[in-house]
Design an enzyme around this catalytic site. Sequence first.
Site, PDB file in Angstrom:
ATOM      1  CG  ASN A 186      -2.145   0.902   0.992  1.00 36.04           C
ATOM      2  OD1 ASN A 186      -2.012   2.024   0.527  1.00 36.04           O
ATOM      3  ND2 ASN A 186      -3.328   0.421   1.328  1.00 36.04           N
ATOM      4  CG  ASP A 187       1.376   3.147   3.659  1.00 40.41           C
ATOM      5  OD1 ASP A 187       0.397   3.853   3.353  1.00 40.41           O
ATOM      6  OD2 ASP A 187       1.416   2.462   4.695  1.00 40.41           O
ATOM      7  CB  VAL A 188       6.021   0.564  -0.488  1.00 40.05           C
ATOM      8  CG1 VAL A 188       6.435   0.451   0.968  1.00 40.05           C
ATOM      9  CG2 VAL A 188       5.254  -0.659  -0.940  1.00 40.05           C
ATOM     10  CB  VAL A 189       2.705   1.111  -4.684  1.00 36.39           C
ATOM     11  CG1 VAL A 189       3.682  -0.066  -4.701  1.00 36.39           C
ATOM     12  CG2 VAL A 189       1.418   0.723  -3.953  1.00 36.39           C
ATOM     13  CB  SER A 241       0.943   5.135   6.958  1.00 44.62           C
ATOM     14  OG  SER A 241       0.335   5.357   5.695  1.00 44.62           O
TER      15      SER A 241
END
Length: 474
Positions: free
Chosen positions: A399-402, A440
Amino acid sequence: MDTSLIIEGAYFIAALLFIYGLKRMASPKTARSGIVVAGWGMVLAVVVAFLYGLDVNERAQPHVALNLGLVMIALGLGVGWAWYSGKKVAMTDMPQMVALYNGMGGGAAAAIAAIELFSGNAQSHGVVVSVLAVLGGLIGAVALSGSLVAWAKLDGRMSKTIRLPGQQLINAVLFFAALGLGAAITTAGVTGGEVSMLLISLFFILALVLGVMLTTPIGGADMPVVISLYNAFTGLAVAFEGFVLQNPAMIIAGTVVGSAGTLLTLMMAKAMNRPVSNVIFSQFGESGGEGDSDIEGSMKAAEASDAAIAMYYASKVIIVPGYGLAVAQAQHKLYEFVKLLQKQGVDVKFAIHPVAGRMPGHMNVLLAEAGVPYDIIHDLEDINEDFAQADVAIVLGANDVVNPAARTRKSSPIYGMPILNVDMAHQAYVVKRGQGKGYSGVENELFYAENTSMVYGDAQKVMAQMIEAVKSLG
């Protein structure tokens, strides 16, 4: 032969095994053997510790046999619990176990410091030993309580963030109060004064509370960095207590763990484009979805079979694994699907973000467990430019890393964090169980992009459907 010579030689061999094992852990191909090598080094160090105790205490302490018996009981309980829990733990729970083991190491160092300070042994050996005992106790206690909080968060037993008004001021007061008590303990001991048991107890209580207060405000997306940081703390505490006990194995092992943990922490923080101090003090993810309401576009659902067929006829596919893949235990199905694509002639690569999952290297371990070849697994800096040439990019549980908001949305808590450029692929598919936000709490702009389709469902079931869809084409 002189017993002390055997002990020193064994400690030297144990140190070499620690260092060589750590070196082999640097590569996924040799990591397993590296762990075994370092493990044998630890076994040797533990055996030698018994010889060391006997050599030092055989005349000075009449109850050595009783003490060694208690140690054997404790060692048996520890080995039994570690063996059972290590065999039983699921891959998705590995971050929690790492956090827990970090805490146990820090707690052991703090316990040694407590014994040395309560008995007066540390103070009797001079100011340097006393200071090292105090510092090791402080750092070890912080690592213990902080790691337990990290474990509770990762295991879902605690809310992601708990913040108090004036949190940083409270933390500063606790830190300097603990330092002040440590200085008082050291001063009283080396000047021949009586050290109050209450003073020492209060010192350790403040240190434990400080570890809790430092960790509770930190958001879930920073947990990989936090785990690595407390790993470094544990190593440093063990090294300090090694000097206190004059134990070379503890000094070397603690120094190796502390330095490796520090380097890893700095690398992880760099991967997020944030200093370590920012991780600890900025309260990452506090506002979560600030600015999410003005995201343009809408989520578009797609069937698993449609995504599978698109990848089957593609030339280049990039796969981004995330924590959701680990939760579903779908790594074996995923690799089965990858082999079908490769048989068709599709160029398939895996893209790994440094903070993907819940701890450093989580995704690498997950893929290695499924037998994915190392040469098709690539780090962010090596593959990010390839997304623009990829026909299809598929995200499984990340999720957050993309999230493109990290590049463009200054109001986002993840702004500035390097991400995998999935949004630059010609077509992106995101396998996700629902429409919830990431760990996050930040809404993902990728899900609303024109070239993105959502494949809803458990990754295990989705991959099974994709495999069936591709097999039906043959």
